[in-house]
Enzyme design. Structure first.
Site, PDB file in Angstrom:
ATOM      1  N   HIS A   1       0.986  -0.977  -0.446  1.00 47.34           N
ATOM      2  CA  HIS A   1      -0.045  -0.004  -0.058  1.00 47.34           C
ATOM      3  C   HIS A   1       0.495   1.035  -0.267  1.00 47.34           C
ATOM      4  O   HIS A   1       0.160   2.574  -0.669  1.00 47.34           O
ATOM      5  CB  HIS A   1      -1.063  -0.248   1.097  1.00 47.34           C
ATOM      6  CG  HIS A   1      -2.220  -0.511   1.133  1.00 47.34           C
ATOM      7  ND1 HIS A   1      -2.100  -2.307   1.435  1.00 47.34           N
ATOM      8  CD2 HIS A   1      -3.159  -0.452   0.615  1.00 47.34           C
ATOM      9  CE1 HIS A   1      -3.038  -3.057   0.902  1.00 47.34           C
ATOM     10  NE2 HIS A   1      -3.707  -1.750   0.165  1.00 47.34           N
TER      11      HIS A   1
ATOM     12  N   TYR B   1      -2.630   5.067   0.141  1.00 43.55           N
ATOM     13  CA  TYR B   1      -2.747   5.369  -1.458  1.00 43.55           C
ATOM     14  C   TYR B   1      -2.508   6.987  -2.199  1.00 43.55           C
ATOM     15  O   TYR B   1      -3.094   7.687  -2.421  1.00 43.55           O
ATOM     16  CB  TYR B   1      -4.179   5.267  -1.637  1.00 43.55           C
ATOM     17  CG  TYR B   1      -5.011   3.834  -1.470  1.00 43.55           C
ATOM     18  CD1 TYR B   1      -4.062   2.766  -2.192  1.00 43.55           C
ATOM     19  CD2 TYR B   1      -5.805   3.450  -0.372  1.00 43.55           C
ATOM     20  CE1 TYR B   1      -5.044   1.376  -2.462  1.00 43.55           C
ATOM     21  CE2 TYR B   1      -6.280   2.104  -0.905  1.00 43.55           C
ATOM     22  CZ  TYR B   1      -5.656   1.371  -1.200  1.00 43.55           C
ATOM     23  OH  TYR B   1      -5.773  -0.419  -0.931  1.00 43.55           O
TER      24      TYR B   1
END
Ligand code: ZN
Length: 478
Positions: free
Chosen positions: A110, A175
């Site tokens: 991530h 993100y």
């Protein structure tokens, strides 16, 4: 001397000369090592993706690339298009992800870096986050998962060799998506925590030295009638002028013990939405230019911003671009729910706004795959797609449409590999034609990937010794 002798002597000279130059060429070849078509072999896990972006930016003759390397740390390389010189990879920071060998899911993936260059030519990356942890403090905008979101900046302008990590963004982000506007303002968009968190942006007007407080634009919220929460996956990008455009899909984040779906929490995503943020006025609007109340709730998203309702199939990864008139085109991956916590293979669906309505393209001829789109006009659109041909050849190619997405034709192949497991980045920011996208190719039996910089002339080649980062014993980066 006879003419015959002179002729023989001349021939001999030519022969000796050509031998020498061949020898020289051969020596140079050995000294330089063999040219390979990848620039590094230390990409790690899903080294790049569409969502954390941009992974590359072209600036003043040089393409800068950021990717996830060993131990999930961020790495940066650069390529000078004039001198053909590569620099790096250099480790640009240390991630809190990727350091626990006992972790059940070995690679988190991530915290891949997003990259940006400010008005003073300093290079920024944001990386390492997956929601943060309670030890990092109270997350007032969501929940926790792991890692720590961090912001690093190059110590000198346009120099990727040394970096400093600043303590000027919250640890809870994941993100990361970086945008610079024409006036130099920087925007960092991210999810402020794990699944049950708001999506926010932070604005910097001083080249990333400080950022204003996070501002929520997509709201996570407990549902009343189902054991679940509203959750979101936006993809944020430059529109025309002062606009930032957002394509997004919806995640119904079910509780683990859930009466509606016995599978409990699953990566179930639906629908496709679109909206626009005018950074000059601070207003958010839908495609019809109607004002939106922020942060956007699921109810308002459904009422005002829906591109397409996709209630049964599962969605993944929206992307968007606008034509010169500001009319958007958006794509999302769509595939069936096949049970057991998984969805089936997904196909890219393409939509365009014609001023009155969203038109769904027939997408004829477009293969299954993941990619990014570039809109040149209402009718002319290209998709940079990673796909697999019928005989198991992985391929990165450009598919062009001249009828608004109804039919696509493969016009350029950038890279082909038998049985390749490719990951693909979003389009490089302001790309040089020779360097449009970044691709990682999985190495059999390892978690490493060969990294490619691809453009209209295929991969940009590099000296094989320089590209062999993992085998370089002198390299302290690994
Ligand atoms: Zn969830």
């Amino acid at each position: 001397m006879s003419k015959k002798l002179i002729f023989s002597l001349v021939c001999l000279c030519v022969l000796i000369c050509s031998c020498n130059s061949k020898k020289k060429a051969a020596l140079t070849e050995v000294n330089k090592g063999t040219q390979v078509d990848y620039f590094a072999d230390n990409g790690y896990g899903n080294a790049v993706a569409i969502v954390q972006h941009p992974s590359g930016v072209y600036h003043k003759g040089i393409t800068y690339v950021a990717y996830q390397g060993p131990l999930e740390d961020p790495y940066v390389v650069s390529y000078n298009h004039n001198t053909k010189e590569w620099k790096g990879p250099f480790k640009a920071g240390v991630s809190e992800l990727g350091k626990d060998p006992n972790r059940k899911k070995k690679i988190d993936n991530h915290g891949k870096p997003a990259i940006l260059i400010d008005e003073e030519d300093y290079i920024h990356i944001a990386f390492g986050g997956h929601g943060g942890m309670p030890k990092h403090g109270k997350n007032r905008l969501g929940n926790y998962h792991g890692g720590k979101n961090q912001h690093a900046i190059s110590k000198k302008p346009l120099d990727i060799s040394s970096w400093e990590t600043l303590d000027n963004i919250p640890p809870f982000g994941t993100y990361n998506q970086f945008i610079k506007m024409d006036n130099g303002d920087l925007y960092l968009f991210y999810r402020h925590g794990a699944h049950r968190s708001d999506w926010v942006y932070q604005k910097s007007t001083d080249n990333g030295v400080t950022f204003a407080e996070p501002v929520s634009f997509l709201k996570h919220k407990r549902l009343q009638h189902i054991e679940a929460e509203d959750s979101w996956y936006p993809w944020v990008s430059r529109g025309n002028g002062d606009d930032i455009i957002v394509a997004f899909d919806y995640h119904i984040c079910r509780d683990n013990k859930n009466a509606q779906d016995k599978r409990g929490h699953i990566p179930e995503r639906h629908h496709l939405y679109y909206m626009v943020f005018n950074t000059k006025t601070g207003q958010w609007k839908n495609v019809k230019n109607e004002l939106l109340d922020m942060p956007l709730t699921k109810e308002m998203a459904d009422e005002k911003t829906l591109v397409k309702e996709i209630p049964h199939d599962w969605t993944f990864q929206g992307i968007a671009d606008v034509d010169p008139d500001g009319k958007p085109q958006v794509c999302v991956l769509v595939g069936p729910d096949i049970g057991a916590k998984r969805s089936g293979p997904k196909r890219l669906q393409h939509f365009r706004w014609n001023g009155q309505a969203w038109l769904q393209s027939k997408n004829a001829n477009l293969p299954r795959g993941n990619g990014d789109l570039e809109v040149k006009s209402a009718t002319e659109v290209s998709i940079y797609l990673e796909s697999e041909t019928n005989n198991e050849v992985g391929e990165i190619a450009k598919w062009d449409s001249f009828d608004g997405g109804d039919t696509f034709k493969k016009n350029k192949i950038f890279l082909q590999r038998k049985n390749a497991g490719f990951v693909i980045s979003a389009l490089i920011d302001n790309p040089h034609p020779d360097a449009r996208i970044i691709v990682g190719e999985k190495e059999d039996g390892t978690d490493f990937r060969k990294m490619y910089l691809l453009g209209d002339n295929g991969p940009i080649k590099r000296d094989g010794k320089e590209a062999s980062v993992l085998n370089d014993k002198n390299n302290k980066l690994n």
